[in-house]
Each structure stands twice: as structure tokens, then as C-alpha cells.
Motif scaffolding. Sequence first.
Motif, PDB file in Angstrom:
ATOM      1  N   PHE A  92       0.834  -1.203   0.000  1.00 54.62           N
ATOM      2  CA  PHE A  92       0.000   0.000   0.000  1.00 54.62           C
ATOM      3  C   PHE A  92       0.874   1.261   0.000  1.00 54.62           C
ATOM      4  CE2 PHE A  92      -3.746  -2.566   1.319  1.00 54.62           C
ATOM      5  CZ  PHE A  92      -4.680  -2.020   0.452  1.00 54.62           C
ATOM      6  N   GLU A  93       1.973   1.229   0.727  1.00 54.51           N
ATOM      7  CA  GLU A  93       2.878   2.386   0.749  1.00 54.51           C
ATOM      8  C   GLU A  93       3.506   2.603  -0.617  1.00 54.51           C
ATOM      9  OE1 GLU A  93       5.506   1.394   3.924  1.00 54.51           O
ATOM     10  OE2 GLU A  93       4.187   2.226   5.483  1.00 54.51           O
ATOM     11  N   GLU A  94       3.840   1.502  -1.282  1.00 56.90           N
ATOM     12  CA  GLU A  94       4.405   1.612  -2.623  1.00 56.90           C
ATOM     13  C   GLU A  94       3.377   2.191  -3.586  1.00 56.90           C
ATOM     14  OE1 GLU A  94       6.309  -1.268  -6.116  1.00 56.90           O
ATOM     15  OE2 GLU A  94       5.997  -2.047  -4.082  1.00 56.90           O
ATOM     16  N   LEU A  95       2.132   1.735  -3.459  1.00 60.08           N
ATOM     17  CA  LEU A  95       1.057   2.254  -4.309  1.00 60.08           C
ATOM     18  C   LEU A  95       0.853   3.741  -4.073  1.00 60.08           C
ATOM     19  CD1 LEU A  95      -1.312   1.788  -6.289  1.00 60.08           C
ATOM     20  CD2 LEU A  95      -2.726   1.148  -4.317  1.00 60.08           C
ATOM     21  N   ALA A  96       0.858   4.128  -2.789  1.00 60.19           N
ATOM     22  CA  ALA A  96       0.676   5.537  -2.469  1.00 60.19           C
ATOM     23  C   ALA A  96       1.780   6.394  -3.057  1.00 60.19           C
ATOM     24  CB  ALA A  96       0.602   5.712  -0.945  1.00 60.19           C
ATOM     25  N   ALA A  97       2.984   5.834  -3.139  1.00 56.95           N
ATOM     26  CA  ALA A  97       4.120   6.598  -3.640  1.00 56.95           C
ATOM     27  C   ALA A  97       4.072   6.778  -5.147  1.00 56.95           C
ATOM     28  CB  ALA A  97       5.426   5.911  -3.229  1.00 56.95           C
ATOM     29  N   VAL A  98       3.581   5.800  -5.871  1.00 57.03           N
ATOM     30  CA  VAL A  98       3.619   5.857  -7.329  1.00 57.03           C
ATOM     31  C   VAL A  98       2.325   6.397  -7.947  1.00 57.03           C
ATOM     32  CG1 VAL A  98       5.269   3.963  -7.434  1.00 57.03           C
ATOM     33  CG2 VAL A  98       2.807   3.477  -7.631  1.00 57.03           C
ATOM     34  N   SER A  99       1.220   6.344  -7.204  1.00 62.79           N
ATOM     35  CA  SER A  99      -0.070   6.741  -7.778  1.00 62.79           C
ATOM     36  C   SER A  99      -0.294   8.248  -7.661  1.00 62.79           C
ATOM     37  CB  SER A  99      -1.211   6.007  -7.068  1.00 62.79           C
ATOM     38  OG  SER A  99      -2.458   6.441  -7.575  1.00 62.79           O
ATOM     39  N   ASP A 100      -0.861   8.848  -8.721  1.00 56.46           N
ATOM     40  CA  ASP A 100      -1.258  10.257  -8.667  1.00 56.46           C
ATOM     41  C   ASP A 100      -2.771  10.431  -8.525  1.00 56.46           C
ATOM     42  OD1 ASP A 100      -2.100   9.417 -11.094  1.00 56.46           O
ATOM     43  OD2 ASP A 100      -1.008  10.928 -12.271  1.00 56.46           O
ATOM     44  N   PHE A 101      -3.454   9.343  -8.149  1.00 55.87           N
ATOM     45  CA  PHE A 101      -4.898   9.373  -7.974  1.00 55.87           C
ATOM     46  C   PHE A 101      -5.257  10.159  -6.714  1.00 55.87           C
ATOM     47  CE2 PHE A 101      -8.709   7.302  -6.070  1.00 55.87           C
ATOM     48  CZ  PHE A 101      -9.647   7.731  -6.994  1.00 55.87           C
ATOM     49  N   ASP A 102      -6.156  11.142  -6.853  1.00 62.24           N
ATOM     50  CA  ASP A 102      -6.650  11.922  -5.722  1.00 62.24           C
ATOM     51  C   ASP A 102      -8.175  11.850  -5.734  1.00 62.24           C
ATOM     52  OD1 ASP A 102      -7.367  13.666  -3.759  1.00 62.24           O
ATOM     53  OD2 ASP A 102      -6.097  15.316  -4.438  1.00 62.24           O
ATOM     54  N   PRO A 103      -8.767  11.045  -4.855  1.00 64.53           N
ATOM     55  CA  PRO A 103     -10.229  10.888  -4.893  1.00 64.53           C
ATOM     56  C   PRO A 103     -10.975  12.177  -4.581  1.00 64.53           C
ATOM     57  CG  PRO A 103      -9.313   9.920  -2.896  1.00 64.53           C
ATOM     58  CD  PRO A 103      -8.143  10.283  -3.766  1.00 64.53           C
ATOM     59  N   ARG A 104     -10.367  13.139  -3.956  1.00 68.15           N
ATOM     60  CA  ARG A 104     -11.040  14.387  -3.601  1.00 68.15           C
ATOM     61  C   ARG A 104     -11.113  15.350  -4.783  1.00 68.15           C
ATOM     62  NH1 ARG A 104      -8.643  11.999   0.151  1.00 68.15           N
ATOM     63  NH2 ARG A 104      -6.561  12.645  -0.548  1.00 68.15           N
ATOM     64  N   ARG A 105     -10.417  15.010  -5.861  1.00 71.10           N
ATOM     65  CA  ARG A 105     -10.468  15.849  -7.065  1.00 71.10           C
ATOM     66  C   ARG A 105     -11.062  15.094  -8.244  1.00 71.10           C
ATOM     67  NH1 ARG A 105      -4.712  18.613  -7.990  1.00 71.10           N
ATOM     68  NH2 ARG A 105      -4.069  16.414  -7.892  1.00 71.10           N
ATOM     69  N   THR A 106     -11.588  13.915  -7.979  1.00 68.98           N
ATOM     70  CA  THR A 106     -12.146  13.100  -9.056  1.00 68.98           C
ATOM     71  C   THR A 106     -13.609  13.456  -9.274  1.00 68.98           C
ATOM     72  OG1 THR A 106     -10.658  11.286  -8.536  1.00 68.98           O
ATOM     73  CG2 THR A 106     -12.598  10.744  -9.824  1.00 68.98           C
TER      74      THR A 106
END
Length: 319
Positions: free
Chosen positions: A305-319
Motif C-alpha cells: 500500500f505504501e508503494e502504491l501511495a508513492a507511485v499513484s497520482d490518484f486523488d479521490p477528492r479531485r475526481t
Amino acid sequence: MPVATDFYEALGVAKTASADEIQRAYRKLARQLHPDVNSEPGAEERFKEISEAYEVLSDPAQRAKYDRFGADFRRVPDDVDERVYAGAGGRGGGRGGGRVRHARAGPGFGDGFDSGFGGGFDGVDVEDLLGGFFRNRGSGGPVAGADQEAELELAVEEAYRGGRRRVSFAGAGERGYDVDIPAGVVDGQRIRLAGQGGRASGNAPPGDLYLVVRIKPHPRYRLSGRDITVELPVSPWEAALGATVPVPTPGGEVKVRVVPGSSTGRRLRLRGEGLPNPKGTPGDLYAEVRVLVPKKLGERERALFEELAAVSDFDPRRT
């Protein structure tokens, strides 16, 4: 009980009420006020009032005359010239009127009371309306039994599959009934048990018993008519990547495809998997996605999960 001053007021209807509205109002009040079922002070007097009001307003000719001349309508000759009557001090319009008088008394209802109208008028038979209350009261002839209602609680699964069930009701003298429940019954549907209602007198037929279906709340299923909604818990990776997962239904487990990128609240439709319909199209089942995350993460899970958080640019608050 207050005394009405007008036939329309007595029945609680507007002066523009249709014949059907007047009949429905009378039937409703008659069930509440008849002396055989209501011993409150004034109930008998009110019953006589509504009976007379209905006798007049259910007859088009009498109603028209009452509307023209009000409380004095019975004293006005049928061929009267309204201008002459008004000039002589008569009153019309049916708006002021005097107090609604009592109905005539006579034999027929038992205990020396009668509506005075022969047990019914213009489509409403009082003995039929209150059939069950007249047995053993010497009404002078056979009286059909009254129809009765009782609620039948069913689980969603029972409503789905139907079947035969033994039921009993305290209000029915603890009588038991073997009931055939059709598959796919819906809330509010009535199941008729012919001849199981109120007893009749003489050789008249008994009434029917109607079981009104009430479907109990369910911890998993929500019903809307024949459609069923069920929550579908999925993991974050199932929601993100897509997956085929099992869904519980009242008819058994089925598989549904969760499309990639599904978020909580997404509804997946399973056509025809709702409540059956013997006479038409069955309902649908909707699996409502609910994304759940682990409450506790293992060491490897946390790292991923930490690796995913580091590589992902997904922001659910701006989707």
C-alpha cells in the motif's frame, strides 16, 4: 358526538361530491357508528343522521330538491314554482338548512332499531356492509358473512419461493389455515381464503378471509416492488482491477462481474433475479458495490500500500 346541521356535513363531503364519493363516505361512517359495533354516547344518533343524509343525497331527485330548498325540501311540492316559493318566504340553497333529523324507527336492525330505509339504499346494503354483526340478531332472513382481513408476515425468502404454510390468528379465534403462498408475492398483496371470513346466518354464504402480505425487514435485502437490492462487499484490488464475485440472492448464490474501477455505490444489475412474477416479468436484483479495506495490515500488505501511495497520482477528492 356533535350533531351535523347539513346533510353534506353529516357525511363529511363537499356539496360537489360525486355519487361514488357520497357512497364511500357513508359506508365508512356506517362501519364506525352502527350501534351494534359502537356503544359510545351519541353513536346511535349520528348513525341515524348519516343514514338519512345518505337516503337523500344518493337519490338524484331528492338531492337536487335538497340543494334548491335546504332543510325545508320535504315540505315543498314537487311542482312548486321556485320564484313563488321564494316570494312566500321559503328558503333554498341547501346551505343553512336545519339540523339533520333522525331516521324513522322500525324493525329490522334488531333491538328495536332500524335505519328506516329497508336495510339499504341505492347500491349500499347495510346488512351486507355490516354482515358479520347481524348474525344471531333476528334480522329476519339469511345474512351473508362479512369479509375479514388479517396480516401475514413473510420473510423475503418466503415471498420469493412461495409454498404452503400453516398459519393461525388470534383475532380469528385461533383458527388455523393451510395457506398456499404464490411465489413472488409482494408487500400489500392480498391472498384470499374463500369462505373463511365471518359466519353467516341461515343458508347465506360465509365471508372470505383476506391475508394482507407484509414482508418483514431483512438484514441483507431491500425491496422495492419486485426489485431487490443487496450490498456487495469488495476489496480495494477487486474494485480497482475487476473481479467475478459471488452474490447472495433469495434464490441462491449467483456470480457477478465487478467491472474495473468500481467505487462504492455502483449498482450492478442482475436481470430477472428479483422476486418472481407468475403473471409477467420478474424483478431485478441490484448488487450495490461497497469497497472495504482491511482493518489490520500485515507487514507485506502495508509495504505494498505504501508503494502504491508513492507511485499513484490518484486523488479521490479531485475526481
